[in-house]
Scaffold this motif. Structure first.
Motif: not given
Length: 217
Positions: A10-34
């Motif tokens: 599992a550790v070997q599967r980790v890939k580096p990120g691209d530095g993009r900003p984290l998007k805020r959580f929206r109410w309509w994402q409650m059942l599709t995003r954690a």
């Protein structure tokens, strides 16, 4: 040994990120995003804020990805089950058919801490209900477990009836079994929907049992 091998994989599967900003959580994402958060302090005393972002519906590649953010920037990503190296340990992420079943920080000494859900997420709202109305929350959890036990019993009864009535089944050895509960098509649909709701409620608390929640899936 098998657990350690899976951990390394599992550790070997980790890939580096691209530095993009984290998007805020929206109410309509409650059942599709954690979205979960973790605050740590490095050796120099600097506070770091990690965030784990999982989009359940984003399975175009055939699997679910977990994304790790550090101080609001995309730091790493991995297919789940994921194990992200972080300050002082790792963050482990696992999913089920109904949401997350694990999102924990595991220290180098093996001590585990569940990450804190974002307040706007479904998991965060469920956690807030538990803090504000603990007794009600406890009864909801008990009800979910009862529903899944009943659903499992009904499933076993139906499977036993089908197996013993098969043309070349086991009836010749053990006889024919008739389920004492005969549900209509609509009854089966209702039971299916209720068990899915129960497993979803448990997933919001990161509760998972392979027999109860796995059978519901």
């Amino acid at each position: 040994m098998l657990k350690e091998w899976r951990h390394r994989r599992a550790v070997q599967r980790v890939k580096p990120g691209d530095g993009r900003p984290l998007k805020r959580f929206r109410w309509w994402q409650m059942l599709t995003r954690a979205l979960f958060h973790l605050r740590l302090t490095d050796d120099a005393g600097r506070q770091m804020v990690y965030a784990v972002d999982v989009r359940h519906q984003n399975q175009s590649e055939g699997y679910v990805k977990a994304h790790l953010y550090l101080d609001g920037r995309h730091h790493a990503e991995s297919k789940v089950p994921a194990v992200f190296p972080v300050q002082g340990g790792t963050v482990e992420v696992r999913t089920s058919a109904f949401g997350l079943k694990r999102c924990h920080y595991v220290t180098a000494e093996g001590v585990e801490h569940q990450l804190v859900p974002d307040p706007a997420s479904a998991e965060g709202r469920r956690a807030r209900l538990d803090r504000a109305h603990h007794a009600l929350s406890r009864w909801i959890g008990i009800l979910s477990s009862i529903v899944l036990v009943i659903g499992l019993i009904l499933l076993i009864l139906q499977l036993a009836e089908q197996v013993t009535r098969a043309p070349e089944g086991v009836a010749q050895y053990v006889g024919t079994f008739t389920s004492p509960i005969d549900l209509s098509a609509w009854g089966n649909v209702v039971v299916g929907l209720v068990t899915v709701a129960a497993s979803t409620e448990r997933a919001l608390r990161l509760r998972y049992n392979w027999l109860l929640d796995g059978g519901a899936g």
